[in-house]
Design a protein around this motif. Structure first.
Motif, PDB file in Angstrom:
ATOM      1  N   GLN A 205     -16.629  19.433 -54.767  1.00  0.00           N
ATOM      2  CA  GLN A 205     -17.381  18.533 -55.635  1.00  0.00           C
ATOM      3  C   GLN A 205     -17.096  17.104 -55.200  1.00  0.00           C
ATOM      4  O   GLN A 205     -15.935  16.723 -55.027  1.00  0.00           O
ATOM      5  CB  GLN A 205     -16.990  18.750 -57.094  1.00  0.00           C
ATOM      6  CG  GLN A 205     -17.437  20.120 -57.573  1.00  0.00           C
ATOM      7  CD  GLN A 205     -17.019  20.430 -58.992  1.00  0.00           C
ATOM      8  OE1 GLN A 205     -15.856  20.301 -59.344  1.00  0.00           O
ATOM      9  NE2 GLN A 205     -17.972  20.851 -59.801  1.00  0.00           N
ATOM     10  N   VAL A 206     -18.176  16.339 -55.019  1.00  0.00           N
ATOM     11  CA  VAL A 206     -18.032  14.966 -54.555  1.00  0.00           C
ATOM     12  C   VAL A 206     -19.255  14.155 -54.991  1.00  0.00           C
ATOM     13  O   VAL A 206     -20.382  14.643 -54.896  1.00  0.00           O
ATOM     14  CB  VAL A 206     -17.836  14.913 -53.016  1.00  0.00           C
ATOM     15  CG1 VAL A 206     -18.989  15.522 -52.271  1.00  0.00           C
ATOM     16  CG2 VAL A 206     -17.549  13.509 -52.531  1.00  0.00           C
ATOM     17  N   ASN A 207     -19.030  12.972 -55.523  1.00  0.00           N
ATOM     18  CA  ASN A 207     -20.088  12.002 -55.825  1.00  0.00           C
ATOM     19  C   ASN A 207     -21.233  12.601 -56.654  1.00  0.00           C
ATOM     20  O   ASN A 207     -22.406  12.369 -56.372  1.00  0.00           O
ATOM     21  CB  ASN A 207     -20.609  11.403 -54.512  1.00  0.00           C
ATOM     22  CG  ASN A 207     -21.272  10.066 -54.700  1.00  0.00           C
ATOM     23  OD1 ASN A 207     -21.243   9.474 -55.782  1.00  0.00           O
ATOM     24  ND2 ASN A 207     -21.881   9.561 -53.637  1.00  0.00           N
ATOM     25  N   GLY A 208     -20.897  13.387 -57.672  1.00  0.00           N
ATOM     26  CA  GLY A 208     -21.908  13.963 -58.551  1.00  0.00           C
ATOM     27  C   GLY A 208     -22.608  15.191 -58.017  1.00  0.00           C
ATOM     28  O   GLY A 208     -23.620  15.619 -58.578  1.00  0.00           O
TER      29      GLY A 208
ATOM     30  N   LEU B  61     -17.307  14.239 -46.283  1.00  0.00           N
ATOM     31  CA  LEU B  61     -16.977  12.846 -45.987  1.00  0.00           C
ATOM     32  C   LEU B  61     -18.196  11.950 -46.183  1.00  0.00           C
ATOM     33  O   LEU B  61     -18.116  10.879 -46.801  1.00  0.00           O
ATOM     34  CB  LEU B  61     -16.448  12.740 -44.551  1.00  0.00           C
ATOM     35  CG  LEU B  61     -16.018  11.369 -44.067  1.00  0.00           C
ATOM     36  CD1 LEU B  61     -14.824  10.874 -44.881  1.00  0.00           C
ATOM     37  CD2 LEU B  61     -15.659  11.431 -42.596  1.00  0.00           C
ATOM     38  N   PHE B  62     -19.347  12.370 -45.674  1.00  0.00           N
ATOM     39  CA  PHE B  62     -20.594  11.611 -45.819  1.00  0.00           C
ATOM     40  C   PHE B  62     -20.953  11.437 -47.298  1.00  0.00           C
ATOM     41  O   PHE B  62     -21.365  10.356 -47.725  1.00  0.00           O
ATOM     42  CB  PHE B  62     -21.720  12.330 -45.070  1.00  0.00           C
ATOM     43  CG  PHE B  62     -23.068  11.691 -45.208  1.00  0.00           C
ATOM     44  CD1 PHE B  62     -23.380  10.534 -44.498  1.00  0.00           C
ATOM     45  CD2 PHE B  62     -24.041  12.246 -46.027  1.00  0.00           C
ATOM     46  CE1 PHE B  62     -24.639   9.943 -44.616  1.00  0.00           C
ATOM     47  CE2 PHE B  62     -25.285  11.667 -46.146  1.00  0.00           C
ATOM     48  CZ  PHE B  62     -25.591  10.507 -45.445  1.00  0.00           C
TER      49      PHE B  62
ATOM     50  N   THR C 257     -22.484   8.361 -50.046  1.00  0.00           N
ATOM     51  CA  THR C 257     -23.926   8.377 -50.288  1.00  0.00           C
ATOM     52  C   THR C 257     -24.313   9.646 -51.031  1.00  0.00           C
ATOM     53  O   THR C 257     -23.569  10.624 -51.045  1.00  0.00           O
ATOM     54  CB  THR C 257     -24.711   8.245 -48.960  1.00  0.00           C
ATOM     55  OG1 THR C 257     -26.082   8.012 -49.256  1.00  0.00           O
ATOM     56  CG2 THR C 257     -24.574   9.482 -48.113  1.00  0.00           C
ATOM     57  N   LYS C 258     -25.473   9.600 -51.644  1.00  0.00           N
ATOM     58  CA  LYS C 258     -26.022  10.789 -52.296  1.00  0.00           C
ATOM     59  C   LYS C 258     -27.540  10.682 -52.283  1.00  0.00           C
ATOM     60  O   LYS C 258     -28.092   9.613 -51.996  1.00  0.00           O
ATOM     61  CB  LYS C 258     -25.482  10.951 -53.709  1.00  0.00           C
ATOM     62  CG  LYS C 258     -25.772   9.836 -54.671  1.00  0.00           C
ATOM     63  CD  LYS C 258     -25.098  10.137 -56.010  1.00  0.00           C
ATOM     64  CE  LYS C 258     -25.218   8.993 -56.963  1.00  0.00           C
ATOM     65  NZ  LYS C 258     -24.538   9.276 -58.223  1.00  0.00           N
TER      66      LYS C 258
END
Length: 167
Positions: free
Chosen positions: A40-43, A60-61, A65-66
């Motif tokens: 889980q990352v950035n929503g 990592l990306f 960004t999303k």
């Protein structure tokens, strides 16, 4: 090899994965790499089947960004941006992995760079996906689907890992 399963529910999107890591012709317990398949990352909640390198580069990306919106076209644009970002240091990079990505209240299946679609109810990817899909077709959840895939597919192993995405 792996299996990742996900299902939309009234309270979110539930994910499950196996824990086997295959390197060359041997397996290795996924004891120290808790996030290698399901993170889980950035929503976003993301499950990746394929090369660990590609999944970790996507993680990592995603830290910076999303996608603009939870639509197929925005997800394709997001994945293209990921691909171009990786090519800054690996000009020969070609996406290999399949991904399940939950963003906001939608679940997307990525089968190739531009082969992205919204999943209406449930999906599974990886070598054990046929077994997992059959179990979920019978009304069971992702954890049971992955458990069965681990029993029947030689490239999947317990323990079953779980994550819940709430959009």
């Amino acid at each position: 090899m792996t299996v990742i399963a996900a299902r939309k529910t009234d309270t979110g999107i539930v994910f499950a994965s196996d824990a086997q890591v295959t390197r060359g012709w041997r397996t290795q317990p996924d004891q120290t790499m808790e996030t290698s398949k399901l993170f889980q990352v950035n929503g976003m909640t993301i499950g990746g089947a394929g090369l660990m390198k590609e999944s970790r580069l996507l993680e990592l990306f995603c830290q910076r960004t999303k996608p603009a919106a939870p639509t197929e076209l925005d997800m394709i644009e997001f994945f293209l941006a990921f691909m171009w970002d990786v090519r800054k240091f690996d000009r020969d990079f070609e996406p290999y992995n399949n991904f399940l990505i939950a963003f906001e209240n939608e679940l997307f299946e990525f089968c190739d760079t531009a082969d992205v679609h919204v999943v209406p109810e449930y999906a599974a990817i990886g070598s054990g996906s046929d077994f997992a899909l059959a179990v979920m077709h019978g009304g069971k959840g992702p954890a049971k689907a992955v458990e069965v895939a681990c029993e029947l597919d030689i490239y999947c192993s317990k323990p079953v890992r779980r994550k819940k995405h709430v959009g």
